[in-house]
Scaffold this motif. Structure first.
Motif, short mmCIF file in Angstrom:
data_model
loop_
_atom_site.label_atom_id
_atom_site.label_comp_id
_atom_site.label_asym_id
_atom_site.label_seq_id
_atom_site.Cartn_x
_atom_site.Cartn_y
_atom_site.Cartn_z
N LEU A 163 0.83 -1.21 0.00
CA LEU A 163 0.00 0.00 0.00
C LEU A 163 0.86 1.26 0.00
CD1 LEU A 163 -2.78 -1.13 2.50
CD2 LEU A 163 -3.02 -0.79 0.03
N LEU A 164 1.99 1.24 0.71
CA LEU A 164 2.89 2.39 0.70
C LEU A 164 3.45 2.62 -0.70
CD1 LEU A 164 4.53 4.59 2.10
CD2 LEU A 164 6.24 2.83 2.69
N LEU A 165 3.87 1.54 -1.35
CA LEU A 165 4.39 1.66 -2.72
C LEU A 165 3.32 2.23 -3.64
CD1 LEU A 165 6.36 1.10 -5.05
CD2 LEU A 165 5.58 -1.27 -5.05
N ASP A 166 2.10 1.74 -3.52
CA ASP A 166 1.01 2.21 -4.38
C ASP A 166 0.74 3.70 -4.15
OD1 ASP A 166 -1.00 1.11 -6.32
OD2 ASP A 166 -2.38 2.05 -4.92
N TYR A 167 0.77 4.12 -2.90
CA TYR A 167 0.55 5.54 -2.59
C TYR A 167 1.63 6.43 -3.21
CZ TYR A 167 1.15 9.83 0.08
OH TYR A 167 1.36 11.14 0.44
N LEU A 168 2.89 6.00 -3.11
CA LEU A 168 3.99 6.84 -3.59
C LEU A 168 3.97 6.99 -5.11
CD1 LEU A 168 6.87 5.52 -1.31
CD2 LEU A 168 5.78 7.77 -1.20
N VAL A 169 3.74 5.89 -5.84
CA VAL A 169 3.79 5.99 -7.30
C VAL A 169 2.53 6.62 -7.89
CG1 VAL A 169 5.40 4.07 -7.52
CG2 VAL A 169 2.94 3.63 -7.58
N ARG A 170 1.45 6.66 -7.10
CA ARG A 170 0.24 7.34 -7.55
C ARG A 170 0.14 8.77 -7.02
NH1 ARG A 170 -3.30 3.59 -9.80
NH2 ARG A 170 -2.78 1.42 -9.30
N GLY A 171 1.03 9.09 -6.09
CA GLY A 171 0.97 10.40 -5.46
C GLY A 171 2.24 11.20 -5.63
N PRO A 172 3.03 11.39 -4.56
CA PRO A 172 4.15 12.33 -4.62
C PRO A 172 5.27 11.95 -5.58
CG PRO A 172 4.14 11.10 -2.54
CD PRO A 172 2.83 10.82 -3.21
N TRP A 173 5.45 10.67 -5.88
CA TRP A 173 6.55 10.28 -6.76
C TRP A 173 6.10 10.04 -8.20
CZ3 TRP A 173 9.86 6.23 -3.58
CH2 TRP A 173 10.43 6.90 -2.49
N ARG A 174 4.86 10.27 -8.51
CA ARG A 174 4.39 9.97 -9.87
C ARG A 174 5.02 10.90 -10.89
NH1 ARG A 174 -1.93 9.96 -10.69
NH2 ARG A 174 -1.62 12.19 -10.37
N ASP A 175 5.37 10.36 -12.02
CA ASP A 175 6.01 11.12 -13.09
C ASP A 175 5.02 12.12 -13.69
OD1 ASP A 175 7.53 12.07 -15.17
OD2 ASP A 175 7.49 10.21 -16.34
N PRO A 176 5.29 13.43 -13.63
CA PRO A 176 4.35 14.41 -14.18
C PRO A 176 4.15 14.24 -15.69
CG PRO A 176 6.01 15.47 -12.79
CD PRO A 176 6.44 14.07 -12.99
N ALA A 177 5.17 13.68 -16.36
CA ALA A 177 5.06 13.49 -17.81
C ALA A 177 4.71 12.04 -18.15
CB ALA A 177 6.37 13.88 -18.48
N GLY A 178 4.14 11.33 -17.21
CA GLY A 178 3.87 9.91 -17.41
C GLY A 178 2.45 9.59 -17.82
N PHE A 179 1.70 10.58 -18.35
CA PHE A 179 0.33 10.37 -18.85
C PHE A 179 -0.56 9.74 -17.77
CE2 PHE A 179 3.17 10.16 -22.51
CZ PHE A 179 2.65 11.17 -23.30
N ASN A 180 -0.31 10.16 -16.52
CA ASN A 180 -1.13 9.75 -15.37
C ASN A 180 -0.99 8.27 -15.00
OD1 ASN A 180 -2.73 10.99 -13.39
ND2 ASN A 180 -4.61 10.12 -14.23
#
Length: 363
Positions: free
Chosen positions: A160-177
């Motif tokens: 769940l921590l991994l899922d939160y990070l890659v969907r939230g603060p660490w998500r690539d702004p240029a990664g098409f969501n």
């Protein structure tokens, strides 16, 4: 007449060596029945899973890539299990190690940090995995809690921590969501051993872990302590060995290797952090450890065999239209037979007549 299990006076070396081969044979026979029930040609299906990947150069390289995390994690688990400490949460320790190491790559992205970054990522992954593994170990030593349940539940916390990070603060702004970080800089990725392939330098670290574990178990006092505590706890106490301290030590080593495997997987073949970085390596490594007889060299061979099931499962999706979950079914059947056949090491099967049972019963 009835079948009973009688405890052996001593372990049979021959059965201990043949037990994995018997488990594999029974697994193949069971799979033959399963494939027939699914309407598939069993010979063709088994060939796709276990023979075809061995005839292709690219598949052989992928087997090595898949085997690397399995072997590294299983080596750490073997140390725990030999010491009678049951770490079931290596999957969570792998994820935490991947998160910790990837955090450095994310924070330094685009800054050209230099050659120190990759070693720091590997160290951070190993330390985070060790710290995460110490949670159930400390709960067991301090409070008498079940390390099995706690380590298993912590897997879901890490996921769940991994899922939160890659969907939230660490998500690539240029990664098409998409839930993923930006691609790691070259300084944050492992070098390739074979150009144009996914075979990376992490395989060398895996071989080092195997050799180090073999030396630890066979040539050091700590290895002797692990074996004695696991097989003869009373003798270990008389010898002055501290079982609680050994639980902490083996859990820390196991977690460190799982965390290291996690960051190697991210910095190697994947190249970025995402939710599904592991197809269940931490759980499959349990099978690898037992199939390899908790011996580092045996684990090396069994890790390659289990990696073969992953690659065969991918090819079976295309050739036979079988679901990817079939790989998990195969691994589950194999684990069942490994544990069942291991009982023959400690017990022998006997026919017992009612008369004999009555004679040996209470008066």
């Amino acid at each position: 007449m009835s079948l009973v299990l009688e405890r052996r006076s001593e372990r049979s070396v021959a059965i201990a060596l043949l037990s994995p081969l018997l488990a594999i044979t029974l697994t193949l026979l069971t799979l033959t029945i399963v494939f027939v029930a699914l309407g598939k040609n069993p010979a063709a299906a088994l060939a796709v899973y276990f023979i075809t990947p061995l005839t292709d150069g690219y598949s052989l390289q992928e087997i090595a890539v898949k085997a690397s995390p399995l072997i590294m994690i299983a080596v750490g688990l073997a140390l725990c299990y030999r010491a009678n400490a049951w770490n079931i949460g290596a999957e969570g320790q792998l994820l935490i190690g991947a998160i910790a190491g990837s955090g450095l790559a994310v924070m330094t992205h685009g800054t050209n940090p230099g050659p120190w970054l990759l070693p720091a990522m590997l160290l951070a992954g190993a330390l985070a995995g060790a710290a995460y593994a110490l949670i159930p170990a400390l709960c067991k030593v301090r409070f008498g809690a079940s390390e099995i349940l706690i380590s298993l539940m912590l897997v879901y916390v890490a996921g769940l921590l991994l899922d939160y990070l890659v969907r939230g603060p660490w998500r690539d702004p240029a990664g098409f969501n998409f839930p993923t970080t930006a691609e790691f800089d070259p300084a944050a990725t492992l070098p390739l051993l074979i150009a144009g392939s996914r075979v990376h330098a992490g395989l060398i670290l895996t071989l080092i872990a195997v050799v180090a574990a073999a030396v630890l178990l066979g040539r050091t006092l700590k290895g002797f302590e692990i074996r004695v505590v696991g097989t003869a706890p009373r003798a270990a106490r008389f010898a002055g060995f501290n079982a609680d301290r050994l639980v902490l030590t083996t859990f820390a080593i196991s977690g460190a290797l799982a965390g290291l495997a996690g960051i190697i997987e991210v910095a190697g073949p994947i190249g970025h952090l995402q939710p599904d970085i592991s197809p269940g390596y931490g759980f499959t490594a349990i099978i690898v450890a037992f199939l390899g007889r908790l011996n580092p060299l045996g684990i090396l061979a069994s890790g390659l065999f289990l990696a073969l099931t992953f690659i065969g499962g991918e090819q079976a999706q295309i050739a036979l239209k079988l679901p990817q979950d079939m790989t998990g079914v195969i691994q589950g059947i194999l684990l069942f037979y490994v544990l069942a056949c291991d009982s023959l090491i400690l017990y022998r099967i006997r026919w017992r007549s009612p008369q004999r049972k009555a004679l040996h019963g209470p008066l």
